[in-house]
Design a protein around this motif. Structure first.
Motif, PDB file in Angstrom:
ATOM      1  N   ASP A  79      37.464  49.683  56.439  1.00  0.00           N
ATOM      2  CA  ASP A  79      38.841  49.712  56.986  1.00  0.00           C
ATOM      3  C   ASP A  79      39.793  49.986  55.830  1.00  0.00           C
ATOM      4  N   SER A  80      40.012  51.263  55.561  1.00  0.00           N
ATOM      5  CA  SER A  80      40.786  51.659  54.378  1.00  0.00           C
ATOM      6  C   SER A  80      42.279  51.395  54.512  1.00  0.00           C
ATOM      7  N   LYS A  81      42.745  51.053  55.705  1.00  0.00           N
ATOM      8  CA  LYS A  81      44.175  50.846  55.922  1.00  0.00           C
ATOM      9  C   LYS A  81      44.530  49.375  56.141  1.00  0.00           C
ATOM     10  N   ASN A  82      43.628  48.490  55.802  1.00  0.00           N
ATOM     11  CA  ASN A  82      43.904  47.062  55.979  1.00  0.00           C
ATOM     12  C   ASN A  82      44.779  46.571  54.832  1.00  0.00           C
ATOM     13  N   ALA A  83      46.036  46.312  55.135  1.00  0.00           N
ATOM     14  CA  ALA A  83      47.006  45.947  54.097  1.00  0.00           C
ATOM     15  C   ALA A  83      46.653  44.624  53.427  1.00  0.00           C
ATOM     16  N   ASP A  84      46.151  43.660  54.200  1.00  0.00           N
ATOM     17  CA  ASP A  84      45.788  42.370  53.610  1.00  0.00           C
ATOM     18  C   ASP A  84      44.706  42.529  52.548  1.00  0.00           C
ATOM     19  N   THR A  85      43.734  43.400  52.823  1.00  0.00           N
ATOM     20  CA  THR A  85      42.668  43.616  51.856  1.00  0.00           C
ATOM     21  C   THR A  85      43.203  44.277  50.597  1.00  0.00           C
ATOM     22  N   HIS A  86      44.061  45.285  50.766  1.00  0.00           N
ATOM     23  CA  HIS A  86      44.655  45.933  49.591  1.00  0.00           C
ATOM     24  C   HIS A  86      45.469  44.926  48.769  1.00  0.00           C
ATOM     25  N   ASN A  87      46.225  44.076  49.450  1.00  0.00           N
ATOM     26  CA  ASN A  87      47.030  43.072  48.739  1.00  0.00           C
ATOM     27  C   ASN A  87      46.133  42.095  47.981  1.00  0.00           C
ATOM     28  N   ASN A  88      45.100  41.598  48.654  1.00  0.00           N
ATOM     29  CA  ASN A  88      44.217  40.627  48.012  1.00  0.00           C
ATOM     30  C   ASN A  88      43.442  41.251  46.859  1.00  0.00           C
ATOM     31  N   TYR A  89      43.014  42.478  47.047  1.00  0.00           N
ATOM     32  CA  TYR A  89      42.294  43.176  45.977  1.00  0.00           C
ATOM     33  C   TYR A  89      43.230  43.410  44.790  1.00  0.00           C
ATOM     34  N   GLY A  90      44.482  43.740  45.075  1.00  0.00           N
ATOM     35  CA  GLY A  90      45.464  43.899  44.012  1.00  0.00           C
ATOM     36  C   GLY A  90      45.654  42.624  43.215  1.00  0.00           C
ATOM     37  N   THR A  91      45.710  41.500  43.906  1.00  0.00           N
ATOM     38  CA  THR A  91      45.845  40.210  43.228  1.00  0.00           C
ATOM     39  C   THR A  91      44.634  39.934  42.331  1.00  0.00           C
ATOM     40  N   PHE A  92      43.458  40.270  42.844  1.00  0.00           N
ATOM     41  CA  PHE A  92      42.228  40.121  42.066  1.00  0.00           C
ATOM     42  C   PHE A  92      42.270  40.990  40.809  1.00  0.00           C
ATOM     43  N   LEU A  93      42.666  42.250  40.955  1.00  0.00           N
ATOM     44  CA  LEU A  93      42.721  43.166  39.820  1.00  0.00           C
ATOM     45  C   LEU A  93      43.758  42.727  38.787  1.00  0.00           C
ATOM     46  N   CYS A  94      44.872  42.199  39.265  1.00  0.00           N
ATOM     47  CA  CYS A  94      45.905  41.716  38.353  1.00  0.00           C
ATOM     48  C   CYS A  94      45.369  40.565  37.513  1.00  0.00           C
ATOM     49  N   ARG A  95      44.642  39.669  38.154  1.00  0.00           N
ATOM     50  CA  ARG A  95      44.052  38.543  37.411  1.00  0.00           C
ATOM     51  C   ARG A  95      43.084  39.031  36.345  1.00  0.00           C
ATOM     52  N   LYS A  96      42.449  40.174  36.595  1.00  0.00           N
ATOM     53  CA  LYS A  96      41.530  40.763  35.624  1.00  0.00           C
ATOM     54  C   LYS A  96      42.249  41.638  34.600  1.00  0.00           C
ATOM     55  N   GLU A  97      43.586  41.649  34.656  1.00  0.00           N
ATOM     56  CA  GLU A  97      44.437  42.424  33.746  1.00  0.00           C
ATOM     57  C   GLU A  97      44.244  43.933  33.905  1.00  0.00           C
ATOM     58  N   ARG A  98      43.859  44.339  35.093  1.00  0.00           N
ATOM     59  CA  ARG A  98      43.748  45.755  35.423  1.00  0.00           C
ATOM     60  C   ARG A  98      45.024  46.145  36.183  1.00  0.00           C
ATOM     61  N   TYR A  99      46.108  46.218  35.439  1.00  0.00           N
ATOM     62  CA  TYR A  99      47.438  46.227  36.048  1.00  0.00           C
ATOM     63  C   TYR A  99      47.751  47.501  36.827  1.00  0.00           C
ATOM     64  N   GLU A 100      47.377  48.645  36.309  1.00  0.00           N
ATOM     65  CA  GLU A 100      47.675  49.891  37.018  1.00  0.00           C
ATOM     66  C   GLU A 100      46.898  49.970  38.328  1.00  0.00           C
ATOM     67  N   GLU A 101      45.651  49.560  38.305  1.00  0.00           N
ATOM     68  CA  GLU A 101      44.864  49.549  39.537  1.00  0.00           C
ATOM     69  C   GLU A 101      45.454  48.559  40.538  1.00  0.00           C
ATOM     70  N   ALA A 102      45.904  47.418  40.045  1.00  0.00           N
ATOM     71  CA  ALA A 102      46.503  46.417  40.925  1.00  0.00           C
ATOM     72  C   ALA A 102      47.758  46.963  41.594  1.00  0.00           C
ATOM     73  N   GLU A 103      48.614  47.606  40.810  1.00  0.00           N
ATOM     74  CA  GLU A 103      49.845  48.153  41.377  1.00  0.00           C
ATOM     75  C   GLU A 103      49.533  49.165  42.480  1.00  0.00           C
ATOM     76  N   LYS A 104      48.530  49.982  42.265  1.00  0.00           N
ATOM     77  CA  LYS A 104      48.147  50.967  43.282  1.00  0.00           C
ATOM     78  C   LYS A 104      47.748  50.275  44.584  1.00  0.00           C
ATOM     79  N   GLU A 105      47.008  49.178  44.478  1.00  0.00           N
ATOM     80  CA  GLU A 105      46.595  48.447  45.686  1.00  0.00           C
ATOM     81  C   GLU A 105      47.796  47.818  46.383  1.00  0.00           C
TER      82      GLU A 105
END
Length: 214
Positions: free
Chosen positions: A61-87
């Protein structure tokens, strides 16, 4: 899946995992189950599995906003900031998404962690425009504007917070920092006295006593 969420809220991790496994037996192609499994994996510090499950969820489900938001939060915690912003931005783009303000706040916090302060201010402002009741964000903006020496704007940020709330340790702390930065000793003493009197056990009181203004 509902049982798994209930157990996660109670920190009963083994029971949560058992129910997630059972849910996948019944619905092996349910994107929501993989999203929750990703969250479980984060909670138990299995980051490789968490990323795998986030990607699996989004492949279903590529359009699930909750998943993109949660994945972004995960990436931010890993200091992968550009990827997080994209999510985060992908989540916001979904027309049916209702938690836009929360995601803008997540994007702002992540930009702040990345020390991209102009972008953080931009996202905090957008979070407020989508939900004016997030009054604590005025203090996040005040903090950043004091750091940037935008003192008039910072004063307005604090004022906007106090229009809707009583003084808090954080609002008094930002007032102290602003007074220090603008060399207003009388104001600094006034806010410091109030902080130590009303919130003597707060972290901000300790910050003041240690003179950690910046």
């Amino acid at each position: 899946m509902k049982l798994a969420l209930r157990y996660l809220r109670k920190d009963e991790m083994q029971l949560a995992k058992e129910n997630l496994e059972k849910a996948l037996e019944y619905q092996p192609n349910d994107a929501n189950i993989y999203r929750i499994y990703a969250y479980y994996s984060q909670r138990v510090n299995e980051d490789e599995d968490a990323e795998k499950f986030y990607k699996k969820s989004l492949s279903l489900d590529s359009k699930n906003a909750d998943t993109h938001n949660n994945y972004g939060t995960f990436l931010c915690r890993k200091e992968r900031y550009e990827e997080a912003e994209k999510e985060f931005l992908t989540a916001i783009e979904q027309t049916s998404y209702s938690n836009v303000a929360d995601t803008y706040e997540n994007a702002a916090y992540c930009a702040e962690k990345a020390q991209n302060f102009d972008k953080a201010i931009y996202y905090y402002q957008y979070a407020l425009s989508h939900n004016p009741n997030k009054i604590g964000l005025h203090l996040s903006l005040a903090n950043l504007n004091i750091n940037k020496k935008e003192f008039t704007v910072a004063q307005l940020n604090i004022f906007n917070f106090l229009k809707k709330s009583k003084a808090t340790p954080e609002s008094l702390w930002q007032s102290i920092r602003l007074s220090y930065a603008t060399e207003k000793g009388a104001s600094l003493n006034k806010y410091a006295t109030q902080l130590l009197s009303e919130f003597p056990e707060s972290q901000r009181a300790l910050d003041y006593l240690n003179h950690e203004y910046y």
